[in-house]
Motif scaffolding. Structure first.
Motif, PDB file in Angstrom:
ATOM      1  N   VAL A 221       0.877  -1.171   0.000  1.00  0.00           N
ATOM      2  CA  VAL A 221       0.000   0.000   0.000  1.00  0.00           C
ATOM      3  C   VAL A 221       0.913   1.219   0.000  1.00  0.00           C
ATOM      4  O   VAL A 221       1.897   1.272   0.724  1.00  0.00           O
ATOM      5  N   ASN A 222       0.581   2.210  -0.838  1.00  0.00           N
ATOM      6  CA  ASN A 222       1.402   3.409  -0.919  1.00  0.00           C
ATOM      7  C   ASN A 222       1.315   4.200   0.394  1.00  0.00           C
ATOM      8  O   ASN A 222       0.248   4.611   0.815  1.00  0.00           O
ATOM      9  N   LEU A 223       2.467   4.419   1.019  1.00  0.00           N
ATOM     10  CA  LEU A 223       2.523   5.042   2.338  1.00  0.00           C
ATOM     11  C   LEU A 223       1.916   6.452   2.337  1.00  0.00           C
ATOM     12  O   LEU A 223       1.105   6.792   3.201  1.00  0.00           O
ATOM     13  N   ASP A 225      -0.291   7.832   0.551  1.00  0.00           N
ATOM     14  CA  ASP A 225      -1.742   7.956   0.329  1.00  0.00           C
ATOM     15  C   ASP A 225      -2.569   7.039   1.235  1.00  0.00           C
ATOM     16  O   ASP A 225      -3.784   6.983   1.101  1.00  0.00           O
ATOM     17  N   ALA A 226      -1.896   6.305   2.146  1.00  0.00           N
ATOM     18  CA  ALA A 226      -2.613   5.286   2.930  1.00  0.00           C
ATOM     19  C   ALA A 226      -3.585   5.894   3.938  1.00  0.00           C
ATOM     20  O   ALA A 226      -3.284   6.918   4.558  1.00  0.00           O
ATOM     21  N   ASP A 227      -4.734   5.255   4.114  1.00  0.00           N
ATOM     22  CA  ASP A 227      -5.696   5.683   5.137  1.00  0.00           C
ATOM     23  C   ASP A 227      -5.279   5.165   6.510  1.00  0.00           C
ATOM     24  O   ASP A 227      -5.590   5.752   7.535  1.00  0.00           O
ATOM     25  N   ILE A 229      -1.907   3.478   8.664  1.00  0.00           N
ATOM     26  CA  ILE A 229      -0.469   3.165   8.654  1.00  0.00           C
ATOM     27  C   ILE A 229      -0.110   2.464   9.963  1.00  0.00           C
ATOM     28  O   ILE A 229      -0.506   2.914  11.046  1.00  0.00           O
ATOM     29  N   ALA A 254      -3.378  -1.845   5.550  1.00  0.00           N
ATOM     30  CA  ALA A 254      -2.604  -0.646   5.895  1.00  0.00           C
ATOM     31  C   ALA A 254      -1.220  -0.682   5.248  1.00  0.00           C
ATOM     32  O   ALA A 254      -0.747  -1.720   4.788  1.00  0.00           O
ATOM     33  N   ALA A 255      -0.561   0.491   5.237  1.00  0.00           N
ATOM     34  CA  ALA A 255       0.827   0.575   4.771  1.00  0.00           C
ATOM     35  C   ALA A 255       1.753   0.474   5.982  1.00  0.00           C
ATOM     36  O   ALA A 255       1.345   0.782   7.105  1.00  0.00           O
ATOM     37  N   PRO A 283      -2.659   9.917   7.582  1.00  0.00           N
ATOM     38  CA  PRO A 283      -3.674   8.867   7.455  1.00  0.00           C
ATOM     39  C   PRO A 283      -4.847   9.115   8.397  1.00  0.00           C
ATOM     40  O   PRO A 283      -4.778   9.984   9.277  1.00  0.00           O
TER      41      PRO A 283
END
Ligand code: FAD
Length: 344
Positions: A221-223, A225-227, A229, A254-255, A283
């Motif tokens: 998951v892209n850090l 843009d993550a909802d 973390i 999650a990232a 996030p």
């Protein structure tokens, strides 16, 4: 050529009053606009309202028509579009050359660039060529409308104080801005602005040439843009426990982030580092697992909506910023949380 640009610029009748408007560097890769550009457009619109001026974007690339529409939707009034096969990939030298030409023609009073790898490289070169100042890594921008000055605030001395910097005698006023500190506006895809095709020279005689490009190992998951973390710190005790953190992150979609301690120890790549010298994140939920809460780490995650801290020390500073704290050992709490989430 750097010297001749400086000389030309200084010798030309330099008049601050000729400069107007806000220009933003429209960073994109393979037709995907960098998220910081949307944030800069949101901020640019806010500043432009105070100055009674407009917001333009300088967009370099190849086949960027789709990108232009997005930029209008997110708040650009004009787009300086320079489309050319040579501009397909970012090139410090070539991009600088063209952006400088656009600035000399359009004379913006403010030029905003995202503090990304490309943006940092470009902004320093452009500022040097234009003989103007540059404030790097800003986290807050304000306008002194009477003097038409941009007040550029950035952390200084390892984040122990905030410095506000102005550029009173040169134009454009330039800064790079960290991602995730400004807010984009709601896009309006019916909005159409003006496309300007500036008359620029694209020199193919470059000292820097792209030989090959190697894509980074893609994170699950892209850090940025993550909802959600899940971040690990030195409190995870050993590199093997990162698997526990990854498993927990996977359960939540999650990232995985980390403190600098783990990056310095070589347990995780730098691209995961959150904080002053890593990336900024915002996030909805941030899990700080075995992270003490040093000011340099907080600088990168303080604007998370909900912070959950897990630490065995009840006096750890992270608990001062956490919405929810769990006191205990990572090795006990994380497996229990994984079990709980899997049972849901
Ligand atoms: P520690 O501070 O060592 O904290 C570990 C925590 O884990 C402690 O609170 C401890 O109580 C807890 N713990 C230990 N064992 C367990 C267990 N079994 N279960 C639960 N909890 C446990 N840091 C960043 O993160 N990002 C940056 O970008 C950054 N930039 C920096 C820039 C500069 C110029 C400088 C000087 C420093 C920077 N740092 C940065 C480093 C920062 O100051 C801290 O050293 C770092 O954040 C500490 O990482 P940590 O919290 O993982 O480790």
């Amino acid at each position: 050529s750097a010297i001749s640009y400086n000389e030309n610029f200084t010798k030309s009748k330099f008049n601050i009053d000729e400069y107007n408007g806000i220009l933003i560097f429209g960073e994109q890769r393979d037709g995907k606009v960098s998220s910081v550009v949307y944030e800069l457009l949101g901020e640019g619109n806010r500043l432009a309202r105070q100055l009674g001026t407009k917001v333009s974007v300088v967009l370099l690339g190849n086949n960027t028509d789709k990108v232009v529409r997005e930029l209008f939707a997110f708040g650009a009034d004009d787009v300086f579009q320079i489309d050319h096969p040579l501009l397909e990939c970012f090139n410090d030298e070539l991009y600088t050359d063209i952006v400088v030409q656009v600035i000399l023609q359009s004379k913006p009073e403010i030029f905003l660039v995202g503090a990304t790898t490309y943006g940092r490289s470009l902004a320093a070169r452009v500022a040097s060529r234009l003989n103007t100042g540059l404030t790097a890594d800003c986290t807050c921008l304000e306008i002194d409308a009477e003097k038409r000055l941009l007040k550029q605030t950035r952390p200084a001395f390892s984040g122990n104080l905030m410095a506000t910097i102005i550029c009173p005698n040169h134009r454009p006023q330039m800064c790079t801005v960290r991602s995730k500190v400004m807010n984009p506006i709601e896009p309006d895809f019916s909005k159409i602005g003006q496309i300007i095709k500036p008359n620029v020279t694209i020199s193919p005689n470059l000292k820097i040439k792209k030989i090959d490009s190697i894509k980074n190992k893609v994170q699950r998951v892209n850090l940025a843009d993550a909802d959600i973390i899940v971040s690990a710190g030195r409190g995870i005790q050993k590199p093997q426990n990162l698997e526990l953190i990854r498993e927990f992150a996977d359960c939540l979609g999650a990232a995985v982030g980390s403190s600098r301690a783990l990056v310095d120890a070589g347990w995780i790549e730098y691209s995961h580092q959150i904080g002053q010298t890593g990336i900024n994140v915002r996030p909805k939920i941030y899990f700080a697992c075995g992270i003490s809460g040093a000011i340099q780490h907080l600088a990168g995650m303080m604007s998370a909506k909900y912070i959950i801290a897990i630490n065995k020390d009840p006096n750890a500073p992270i608990f001062k910023v956490a919405n929810l704290g769990m006191v205990g050992e990572i090795e006990h709490i994380i497996p229990a949380l994984i079990k709980e989430v899997k049972n849901k």
